[in-house]
Design a protein around this motif. Sequence first.
Motif, PDB file in Angstrom:
ATOM      1  N   LYS A 819       0.823  -1.198   0.000  1.00  0.00           N
ATOM      2  CA  LYS A 819       0.000   0.000   0.000  1.00  0.00           C
ATOM      3  C   LYS A 819       0.863   1.257   0.000  1.00  0.00           C
ATOM      4  O   LYS A 819       0.561   2.238  -0.670  1.00  0.00           O
ATOM      5  CB  LYS A 819      -0.926  -0.013   1.217  1.00  0.00           C
ATOM      6  N   VAL A 820       1.970   1.219   0.768  1.00  0.00           N
ATOM      7  CA  VAL A 820       2.892   2.350   0.759  1.00  0.00           C
ATOM      8  C   VAL A 820       3.468   2.551  -0.633  1.00  0.00           C
ATOM      9  O   VAL A 820       3.556   3.679  -1.147  1.00  0.00           O
ATOM     10  CB  VAL A 820       4.025   2.121   1.786  1.00  0.00           C
ATOM     11  N   GLN A 900       9.296   5.741   3.808  1.00  0.00           N
ATOM     12  CA  GLN A 900       7.835   5.692   3.749  1.00  0.00           C
ATOM     13  C   GLN A 900       7.301   5.009   5.010  1.00  0.00           C
ATOM     14  O   GLN A 900       7.944   4.107   5.563  1.00  0.00           O
ATOM     15  CB  GLN A 900       7.343   4.912   2.513  1.00  0.00           C
ATOM     16  N   TYR A 902       3.468   3.578   7.074  1.00  0.00           N
ATOM     17  CA  TYR A 902       2.044   3.206   6.954  1.00  0.00           C
ATOM     18  C   TYR A 902       1.507   2.892   8.348  1.00  0.00           C
ATOM     19  O   TYR A 902       2.170   2.270   9.168  1.00  0.00           O
ATOM     20  CB  TYR A 902       1.886   1.967   6.059  1.00  0.00           C
ATOM     21  N   GLU A 914      -6.686   4.854   7.103  1.00  0.00           N
ATOM     22  CA  GLU A 914      -5.319   4.401   6.894  1.00  0.00           C
ATOM     23  C   GLU A 914      -4.476   5.561   6.378  1.00  0.00           C
ATOM     24  O   GLU A 914      -4.940   6.337   5.532  1.00  0.00           O
ATOM     25  CB  GLU A 914      -5.289   3.238   5.903  1.00  0.00           C
ATOM     26  N   THR A 916      -0.740   6.736   4.735  1.00  0.00           N
ATOM     27  CA  THR A 916       0.561   6.471   4.111  1.00  0.00           C
ATOM     28  C   THR A 916       1.284   7.800   3.982  1.00  0.00           C
ATOM     29  O   THR A 916       0.670   8.816   3.617  1.00  0.00           O
ATOM     30  CB  THR A 916       0.397   5.830   2.725  1.00  0.00           C
TER      31      THR A 916
END
Length: 1012
Positions: A819-820, A900, A902, A914, A916
Amino acid sequence: MKLQVRVSEARNLPAMDLNGYSDPYVRLQLGKQRTRTKVVKKNLNPRWAEDFCFAVDDLSEELVVSVLDEDKYFNDDFVGQVRVPVSRVFDAENQSIGNVWYPLQPKKKNSKKDCGEILLGICFSQKNSAVDSNSNCEHDFKVESPGDPSTCVSPSRSEDATSSKEDKSISQKTFACRIAQIFNKNADSAPALSTSRSMDLSEASEISKPGSSIEQSEDESSSASFEEVMKSMESRDEESETPSDLPGGILLDQLYMIAPSDLNALIFSLDSNFYTSFTESQGTTEVHIGPWKFENEGESLKRIVTYLKAPTKLIKAVRGTEDQTYLKADGKVYAVLASVSTPDVPYGSTFKVELLYCITPGPELPAGDQCSRLVVSWRMNFLQSTMMRGMIENGARQGLKDNFEQYANLLAQTVKPVDSKDIGLNKEQALSSLQVETQSDWKLAVQYFANFTVFSTFLIGVYILIHIMLALPSTIQGLEFNGLDLPDSVGEFVVSGVLVLQAERVLHLISRFIQARKQKGTDHGVKAHGDGWLLTVALIEGIDLAAVDSNGHCDPYVVFTCNGKTRTSSIKFQKSHPQWNEIFEFDAMDDPPSVLNVEVYDFDGPFDEAVSLGHAEINFVRSNISDLADVWIPLQGKLAQACQSKLHLRIFLDHTGGGNVVREYLNKMEKEVGKKINVRSPQTNSAFQKLFGLPQEEFLINDFTCHLKRKMPMQGRLFLSARIIGFYASLFGNKTKFFFLWEDIEDIQVLPPTLASMGSPIIVMTLRPGRGMDARVGAKTQDEEGRLKFHFHSFVSFNVAQKTIMALWKAKSLSPEQKVQAVEEESEDKLHSEESGSFLGVDDVRFAEVYSSTLPVPVSFFMELFGGGELDRKAMERAGCQSYSCSPWESEKADVYERQTYYRDKRISRYRGEVTSTQQKSLLLDRSGWLVEEVLTIHGVPLGDYFNLHLRYQVEDLPSRPKTTYVRVFFGIEWLKSSRHQKRVTKNILVNLQDRLKLTFGFLEKEYGSSS
């Protein structure tokens, strides 16, 4: 002219499997006619006693009898073969060859391999009907030796005239059918119709002789009650394995509140009215149910059922024959195989339908009542090849499903089905009885080191010590010097090498034991946290695990994986049948889990070097959760299949959050899709579950009309739920139906419109290698690595369909790191060039100072908040961030680093979305501190895709006050789309951000104070 062949038995077959046995069956072929016997599991001296009939058109043909070993996952192995010329049988006395032992010939003519022998009886029959032709050849033959196969004993013709009145009455009933077969042009080409060797009671009484045990058993089975016959079967049961489900699919799988023996009597007893009621409800007439009879010297119990199926709009009335055989009956488990032949239907002579009824004890109910599980599976047995095979299978599948729906409804009116809720109440009782076996380290050490290697090394060490004490010091010679004594001969060199190798093995054992005890920590008893879907797994025991150690044992441990989370059991030393009794709970999950992966390893030093003893996949979508309350799971893999390894598990899945689970999940999806999703009615959800055979907890989210692109576009409906994506189409009576899991999808792409897609964009779903093979009927292509690709287009509302599909896929399939990465790729277009010195477009954002503080901590300690270590994780958890993960810092240019992160933040928004983010840190110009800039993207909140958040942390060291840090935090919002709610959104985020900063910095001061 018919050729009768009786396949009796075989002996001294070679072992083709790793377990030292074979699973043999016999395949017979005469010209283009083919047939085969049943499979006898784990036997080198199998008995079949099956009769077959072939139409003979050319006496120059050969009857080819091949013995093969069934392999479940690979091609069947060739054992041996016999070729018998038809002319040899025709020229024999009375056109009959008695029961003769034939040596099996290997595949290669020059091979001297002993393949065993097979007992065959072959003769000619002049009768027209294959059903009647057994009267010439079904009586006992004298067993001949293979050295003189030409001599034979002709069957007695006087016995042919002693048929019973019962046989005559049956033949009169079916006379019209036989006349039709005589005048049928294809009657002579009908291959391999099975015949029965059993004798009726009246016939047996006329030809019986004193001391004939076969005839007595058949006599008893004809006259005895069903209960007495079952008791006789139970006494003869040799603890054979329960037959596995047939590969065609499951027609019925249901629990009933009745004992297995009573359910067996209800379905198969002559005194029961259930079968008669079922045939009457379907309009079936001329039903004749034969008595149960023992055959093959009492080894098998069979009966024959004949009937006339009611006509339909497409097919006239059809006569059917069922050969029902008990495969197992031990008082608890009952298995009956029914072979159904319908020669009157088109191409009916080319196939048979086989049904397997399996009755097993069900799980214990809270009230202590007995329950039984009835599973009916099926398969098609094609006796010869035909171009209409696909159409025949589809027609049979649909007809069987319709029939067994009526069968299940009628059975439910007679016996009460068990509700899955009745079983779920017993979870605490099922788990409370488990007690972990505790062993001290000393006891384990004695058990682990009590082997020949350690014992022999100990004796050698004692022997050497005594030798050193008794030996005199030797003179220095060669290259020796004081303190270095080298071997003086080849023998001493060999002995020294053996001692070094032996010592190395013992040290390796000690190292393994110490490492295992250090990492023996099991997840047993660790309680789950949070509200949501709670998965509980109880690991009871394992049997027949592969022995990979030299001492014939293994050191197994089990790893469970679900939704990216793992639980590990303890290590059991020197056990091939380990007993764990450990309970594992997975933290509550927002999404219902689809698959539980189970891996069994053998500990051999560090865990990353462990050898896999087998694996299994438990699919919650394809399994009824009530059936998993107490289940034996067979392990897959070469080692596991060779040893037939199994694990005993108890699995429970329930929702602990309370409230409306469906509504909460739909609310979450609405934020991702940006469109209202209505809750479907219970009737719609029930129809959806029934359509795809899904468990009761599965619910429909949305469905779309679209086209499935294969060779030709097919219009149907695409169904989306929390765990699966399914497609259904029904055109001109042909139904196409399949589904696969969201986790099976590796990639989703959108292709531009083409003329072939009728001007509509195409959604291409690519599955992971080897996944979703049950759905390959709908795949457009399959690449070399086994990836299936599905093409969907012509959606009525393409944008809504695409957003819903992508939201569900990302929620179930992507890991936090993915997802990141996805957010990072989406943000690449917003990145400015490195030469400009700006970070992610911050020059376009208006910053305002929202927080400042002087903290009594050094700058180096403060920067650990962004270090990715334990302090970073604890601070994020204290601030309300869950499932936190981050990538390591990477150098972008001189003194500039980037990473990064998350997490799920319940403070930055009340919707707990959520987050990021991309962070960048660099030294200040005077190198007295750091500048940390962060760009955050929030998912799963209203208007989350309208803006990005920007934070800037300016961290400086105060020279006037040592070990003191001055922090200033700046905040800005980059609006990607205009909205009339900008002021309201900014105010809410600002208030939540300030509270989060106070918590984080307060926690930092306490941590520094406690550490100093």
